[in-house]
Design a protein around this motif. Sequence first.
Motif, PDB file in Angstrom:
ATOM      1  N   ALA A  84       0.832  -1.210   0.000  1.00 17.27           N
ATOM      2  CA  ALA A  84       0.000   0.000   0.000  1.00 17.27           C
ATOM      3  C   ALA A  84       0.865   1.259   0.000  1.00 17.27           C
ATOM      4  N   ALA A  85       1.929   1.248   0.802  1.00 12.17           N
ATOM      5  CA  ALA A  85       2.828   2.406   0.856  1.00 12.17           C
ATOM      6  C   ALA A  85       3.565   2.584  -0.474  1.00 12.17           C
ATOM      7  N   HIS A  86       3.962   1.475  -1.080  1.00 13.02           N
ATOM      8  CA  HIS A  86       4.650   1.514  -2.370  1.00 13.02           C
ATOM      9  C   HIS A  86       3.737   2.100  -3.447  1.00 13.02           C
ATOM     10  N   GLU A  87       2.501   1.610  -3.531  1.00 13.65           N
ATOM     11  CA  GLU A  87       1.576   2.117  -4.546  1.00 13.65           C
ATOM     12  C   GLU A  87       1.190   3.572  -4.277  1.00 13.65           C
ATOM     13  N   PHE A  88       1.135   3.955  -3.009  1.00 15.41           N
ATOM     14  CA  PHE A  88       0.921   5.352  -2.639  1.00 15.41           C
ATOM     15  C   PHE A  88       2.038   6.212  -3.222  1.00 15.41           C
ATOM     16  N   GLY A  89       3.258   5.687  -3.197  1.00 16.06           N
ATOM     17  CA  GLY A  89       4.401   6.393  -3.780  1.00 16.06           C
ATOM     18  C   GLY A  89       4.266   6.582  -5.278  1.00 16.06           C
ATOM     19  N   HIS A  90       3.727   5.570  -5.962  1.00 13.58           N
ATOM     20  CA  HIS A  90       3.492   5.704  -7.404  1.00 13.58           C
ATOM     21  C   HIS A  90       2.456   6.786  -7.682  1.00 13.58           C
ATOM     22  N   ILE A  91       1.377   6.797  -6.898  1.00 10.81           N
ATOM     23  CA  ILE A  91       0.324   7.792  -7.097  1.00 10.81           C
ATOM     24  C   ILE A  91       0.860   9.206  -6.871  1.00 10.81           C
ATOM     25  N   CYS A  92       1.756   9.346  -5.895  1.00  7.99           N
ATOM     26  CA  CYS A  92       2.362  10.657  -5.592  1.00  7.99           C
ATOM     27  C   CYS A  92       3.517  10.995  -6.529  1.00  7.99           C
ATOM     28  N   GLU A  93       3.803  10.082  -7.463  1.00  4.25           N
ATOM     29  CA  GLU A  93       4.856  10.280  -8.471  1.00  4.25           C
ATOM     30  C   GLU A  93       6.199  10.642  -7.833  1.00  4.25           C
ATOM     31  N   VAL A  94       6.540   9.914  -6.782  1.00  2.00           N
ATOM     32  CA  VAL A  94       7.768  10.180  -6.038  1.00  2.00           C
ATOM     33  C   VAL A  94       9.001  10.018  -6.915  1.00  2.00           C
ATOM     34  N   ALA A  95       9.053   8.963  -7.713  1.00  2.16           N
ATOM     35  CA  ALA A  95      10.237   8.708  -8.545  1.00  2.16           C
ATOM     36  C   ALA A  95      10.488   9.854  -9.526  1.00  2.16           C
ATOM     37  N   ASP A  96       9.427  10.366 -10.150  1.00  2.00           N
ATOM     38  CA  ASP A  96       9.584  11.485 -11.088  1.00  2.00           C
ATOM     39  C   ASP A  96      10.091  12.726 -10.370  1.00  2.00           C
ATOM     40  N   ARG A  97       9.603  12.942  -9.162  1.00  2.00           N
ATOM     41  CA  ARG A  97      10.023  14.117  -8.389  1.00  2.00           C
ATOM     42  C   ARG A  97      11.502  14.015  -8.014  1.00  2.00           C
ATOM     43  N   VAL A  98      11.928  12.824  -7.600  1.00  2.00           N
ATOM     44  CA  VAL A  98      13.341  12.617  -7.278  1.00  2.00           C
ATOM     45  C   VAL A  98      14.205  12.812  -8.524  1.00  2.00           C
ATOM     46  N   TRP A  99      13.731  12.295  -9.653  1.00  6.90           N
ATOM     47  CA  TRP A  99      14.477  12.389 -10.919  1.00  6.90           C
ATOM     48  C   TRP A  99      14.729  13.840 -11.291  1.00  6.90           C
ATOM     49  N   LYS A 100      13.697  14.675 -11.129  1.00  9.38           N
ATOM     50  CA  LYS A 100      13.833  16.098 -11.448  1.00  9.38           C
ATOM     51  C   LYS A 100      14.770  16.789 -10.472  1.00  9.38           C
ATOM     52  N   MET A 101      14.694  16.430  -9.198  1.00 11.55           N
ATOM     53  CA  MET A 101      15.564  17.039  -8.190  1.00 11.55           C
ATOM     54  C   MET A 101      17.024  16.670  -8.427  1.00 11.55           C
ATOM     55  N   LEU A 102      17.232  15.511  -9.047  1.00  6.60           N
ATOM     56  CA  LEU A 102      18.590  15.087  -9.395  1.00  6.60           C
ATOM     57  C   LEU A 102      19.109  15.790 -10.650  1.00  6.60           C
ATOM     58  N   GLY A 103      18.212  16.536 -11.318  1.00  2.00           N
ATOM     59  CA  GLY A 103      18.605  17.248 -12.531  1.00  2.00           C
ATOM     60  C   GLY A 103      18.690  16.360 -13.745  1.00  2.00           C
ATOM     61  N   LYS A 104      18.049  15.196 -13.693  1.00  2.14           N
ATOM     62  CA  LYS A 104      18.085  14.271 -14.819  1.00  2.14           C
ATOM     63  C   LYS A 104      16.946  14.554 -15.785  1.00  2.14           C
ATOM     64  N   GLU A 105      17.178  14.251 -17.061  1.00  4.36           N
ATOM     65  CA  GLU A 105      16.163  14.467 -18.082  1.00  4.36           C
ATOM     66  C   GLU A 105      15.317  13.214 -18.271  1.00  4.36           C
TER      67      GLU A 105
END
Length: 267
Positions: A84-105
């Motif tokens: 449930a916590a993992h899927e909550f992370g997908h809904i909150c688009e956590v990975a995309d947010r981290v990717w942008k904070m890392l400056g990656k395209e």
Amino acid sequence: MTWNDVEEYIQKITADIREDSVIKTTAIRDGIFAILEKKCTVIYYPLEDESNCGFHIKRYVNDKPEDFVYINTAKPSADQIFTAAHEFGHICEVADRVWKMLGKEGKPSVNDEEDITNWFAAELLMPSKTFRDSFLAHMNDMHIKPGPVKLDSLIRIIVLVMNDFMVPYESVRRRLVEAHLMDEKSAKKLLSTQKQISDRIMFYTKDRNTSIDKGTNSKTISGLRTLINNAENSSTADPYLIKKIKYEFDMKEASEDKDISISIEDT
């Protein structure tokens, strides 16, 4: 990408999500289900022969995208909670947010997205400081000092932590590295002796009053009873479909008691 690069971003995003979602409890445990239900429709249903613990999909409903999460309630409670916590992370688009904070395209790869989302789920359910404090407190109670630890003693501590946060063994094993309590080499040793460890975890969990290793086998959908009640009062609803859904989800009728009048006084 190294995990040292993303650790602070994961913690910042998790703190922001906790604030936005008004999550006050440090150890969320099974409260994650109520948190998830505020974000999407959750389907709880047991499938004994299914290896998947759950998944997230997005579908268009009335021309609007909506999120749906399935939780396999035949799986142990701890697995359901982490899923449930993992899927909550997908809904909150956590990975995309981290990717942008890392400056990656672009977008993260599937593997990177899963790894980042797993770390988010761990940080959400087991905040770093709280996790460290819990683990070290159990070590202290068992009179174990930092350094080489016998496997049996380590498993006993891990089981205690699993119960503290209602999470599966593997999430604790990974968290030990993320919280800088164990090096990668030692964590890999725990992974290489998985069968032996699984037997010991089962042995120690049976000694405790816990349900984290058992499935709940719940059958429901968030808001299902309200939807059914509304459908039953609609002239366009299909009575057969309503009856079938109620049967599939083991819906029982609530007993009708007389109303009780309760007065609340101003203080």
